[in-house]
Design a protein around this motif. Structure first.
Motif, mmCIF file in Angstrom:
data_model
loop_
_atom_site.group_PDB
_atom_site.id
_atom_site.type_symbol
_atom_site.label_atom_id
_atom_site.label_comp_id
_atom_site.label_asym_id
_atom_site.label_seq_id
_atom_site.Cartn_x
_atom_site.Cartn_y
_atom_site.Cartn_z
ATOM 1 N N LYS A 404 0.835 -1.204 0.000
ATOM 2 C CA LYS A 404 0.000 0.000 0.000
ATOM 3 C C LYS A 404 0.869 1.253 0.000
ATOM 4 N N SER A 405 1.915 1.250 0.813
ATOM 5 C CA SER A 405 2.811 2.417 0.875
ATOM 6 C C SER A 405 3.485 2.661 -0.468
ATOM 7 N N HIS A 408 0.875 3.894 -3.216
ATOM 8 C CA HIS A 408 0.459 5.287 -3.103
ATOM 9 C C HIS A 408 1.631 6.243 -3.328
ATOM 10 N N ASP A 409 2.843 5.792 -3.036
ATOM 11 C CA ASP A 409 4.009 6.597 -3.378
ATOM 12 C C ASP A 409 4.106 6.743 -4.899
ATOM 13 N N ILE A 411 1.511 6.373 -7.023
ATOM 14 C CA ILE A 411 0.359 7.163 -7.460
ATOM 15 C C ILE A 411 0.647 8.653 -7.332
ATOM 16 N N GLY A 412 1.393 9.021 -6.303
ATOM 17 C CA GLY A 412 1.764 10.425 -6.115
ATOM 18 C C GLY A 412 2.674 10.953 -7.201
ATOM 19 N N TYR A 449 -4.725 -3.851 -6.174
ATOM 20 C CA TYR A 449 -6.148 -3.504 -6.124
ATOM 21 C C TYR A 449 -7.001 -4.746 -5.879
ATOM 22 N N ASP A 454 -8.494 -1.322 -2.939
ATOM 23 C CA ASP A 454 -8.130 0.098 -2.928
ATOM 24 C C ASP A 454 -8.445 0.705 -4.301
ATOM 25 N N ASP A 456 -8.197 3.650 -5.480
ATOM 26 C CA ASP A 456 -7.190 4.557 -6.028
ATOM 27 C C ASP A 456 -6.211 3.789 -6.923
ATOM 28 N N ALA A 457 -5.906 2.556 -6.544
ATOM 29 C CA ALA A 457 -5.003 1.747 -7.362
ATOM 30 C C ALA A 457 -5.653 1.387 -8.685
#
Length: 555
Positions: A404-405, A408-409, A411-412, A449, A454, A456-457
């Motif tokens: 997850k970390s 999202h890193d 995705i940023g 995902y 999640d 967002d993924a």
């Protein structure tokens, strides 16, 4: 230091001894010795794995197991060459890749050839012995000798060409030995059959079943009746699947390949080449692909993974980067921490060393935050790929939380307007999509995902696919994606389509947008037409997913 019972069932028993090897200079390194026996069978299987824990390259001139065996006065020795035999005292040695010799008790040559079968048998009127080292020729130089009642199993046999075995710090090496003892005479045919059972065990494998099982993820077979065009291409491209096409031989080189011809930069786990081999075995059931997978994984888990480092203890468990000198004299590249192929091999064999090593690599990624703060899609992709493979194997929440970390890193780093992970690859002045690298992130992002829910993924996966079609595809020509770089100075290639197309089809599954399906189908058709299917040692590993989607949604 320790003794453990690993198995104690009605069919198989196995014990493990582990400790430290010592010399006059002190401790050399750890060892793990395992011995297993089968109920009612006159043989045992042994594995001996040694580690170099010293902060130096060892200079080994002798590496062997020795035991006693008294053969009868009229005993006959055999070694796998039809019609050849000798008295009890004999030595078989494979000192080079291209030549073996057999010597009698007086050290006179009595046989020679290219590849020894790797076994030595001796029989008299009352008893027989057969001893074999698996991959005897592939991991040369080696020797088997029975002389004056002493059996010598030389896992490294010094030669003029190679006087020393030189493992670097942190290397391991495992050998497999089979020892059979009978209280009767054996014929040459019986000896050969017994040895073949160990050297290349029969594999009960159905490609159709294992693809359909889901145990290896999304997959579909290719054969003469299904995806026959890809099947024909692979058979034409790889022929008899010669091992020298995939890797080199030798006690340290077996299972690895130079990055370029005649250089000393090795591929190691280059883009999960082991998963490429596992994928082709999964899709075809051809056991020759399993043989190549076994060699590749065995090399990586022993030599290309850091098992000890006095200078860099933080690197324990990491896979050394590709392009490394002498396999492991290099740094760590997070992009190459790819372990799905190791875990596929574990599921096919029950080899716990492969499973343990894959999880050690994932633990390294967690311990060092290896996937965080990166600015390249390959680095995010490599870390996430490794973590999701470990989670799929263990259901361990620490791997999913770390994934997850990393997700999202990554995705940023996406340009939300474009859906693009902008890179400089091939163009320093303009950042843009690099589809063959973006696909390396899309795959584990989709898997994350599916495992986490999640959203967002999922949005990121769709955004990356949409961006590749919008920014990298020839307008009006479905599937004609510039896969290597967004820089127009690079020639368009369809060579990466088998890696990119699954990423496009993830988006179709998530959205139902027919544009994604149209492009995915067209990319497959184009790479088949142009005979540009990527090399199995490079970016082939996700082809089972591609075939699964094409079969599911209709080619």
């Amino acid at each position: 230091d320790s003794a453990r019972i690993l198995a104690n069932g009605p069919i198989r028993g196995e014990v493990e001894l582990s400790g430290k090897m010592t010399s006059d200079d002190g401790d050399i390194g750890r060892f793990v010795f395992r011995l297993s026996a089968m109920a009612g069978q006159p043989y045992v299987r042994m594995t001996w794995r040694i580690y170099n824990d010293r902060a130096e390259t060892l200079k080994i001139s002798r590496f062997e197991l020795v035991g006693n065996y008294s053969a009868g006065e009229n005993a006959i020795s055999r070694w796998g060459t039809d019609g050849k035999s000798a008295g009890a005292d004999v030595r078989i040695q494979q000192l080079t890749e291209e030549k073996f010799d057999v010597l009698d008790g007086a050290d006179a040559s009595i046989d020679t050839g290219k590849a020894a079968a790797g076994w030595l048998g001796v029989t008299d009127e009352e008893n027989s012995l057969v001893v074999q080292v698996r991959h005897f020729r592939q991991q040369f130089p080696k020797a088997l000798e029975l002389k004056q009642g002493k059996l010598r199993i030389a896992l490294f046999q010094a030669s003029q060409e190679q006087p020393h075995y030189l493992p670097n710090e942190g290397e391991a090496k495992r050998h497999e030995i089979w020892l059979g003892l009978w209280d009767k005479a054996l014929s040459a045919e019986e000896m050969s059959q017994a040895a073949q059972l160990f050297s290349r065990p029969a594999r009960l494998f159905s490609a159709e079943y294992f693809c359909a099982s889901g145990g290896f993820g999304y997959a579909a077979t290719h054969n003469e009746g299904q995806f026959a065009d890809l099947d024909a291409h692979m058979k034409n491209a790889y022929g008899d699947i010669d091992e020298k096409r995939i890797y080199q031989l030798g006690i340290r080189n077996w299972g690895d390949q130079p990055y370029q011809k005649d250089n000393n930069a090795w591929c190691n786990g280059y883009y999960d080449r082991q998963q490429g081999l596992a994928s082709e075995y999964l899709m075809t059931g051809d056991p020759r692909w399993f043989d190549r997978l076994e060699a590749t994984v065995r090399h990586i888990i022993d030599i290309d993974v850091c098992h000890a480092s006095a200078e860099h203890p933080d690197q324990l468990g990491a896979m050394y980067s590709c392009y490394s000198v002498d396999h492991n004299n290099s740094g760590i590249w997070v992009m190459m921490q790819r372990t799905k192929g190791m875990l596929a091999y574990w599921r096919l064999t029950g080899d716990t060393d492969a499973r343990d090593t894959a999880l050690e690599v994932a633990d390294f990624v967690i311990r060092t935050n290896a996937g965080l703060g990166r600015v390249s899609v390959r680095d995010h992709g490599g870390a996430l790929y490794c973590l999701m493979a470990a989670y799929d194997e263990t259901n361990g929440q620490k791997y999913l939380e770390a994934a997850k970390s990393v997700a999202h890193d990554a995705i940023g780093r996406l340009d939300r307007r474009r859906g693009c992970y902008a890179e400089v690859h091939g163009n320093m002045s303009y950042r843009g999509n690099v589809p063959w690298m973006v696909a390396q992130l899309a795959q584990p992002m989709y898997e994350y995902y599916r495992s986490s829910g999640d959203v967002d993924a999922a949005i990121a996966v769709v955004g990356m696919a949409d961006s590749m079609i919008t920014e990298n595809c020839t307008r009006g020509v479905p599937g004609d994606i510039y896969g290597y770089s967004h820089n127009p100075h690079f020639k368009k290639t369809s060579g990466y389509h088998v890696l990119i197309a699954p990423a496009i089809l993830y988006a179709y599954e998530l959205t139902g947008d027919d544009a994604f399906l149209q492009h995915g189908r067209a990319m497959y058709a184009q790479t088949i037409q142009e005979k540009s299917v990527n090399a199995i040692n490079n970016c082939y590993w996700n082809v089972p997913t591609l075939l699964y989607y094409l079969k599911r949604f209709g080619l």
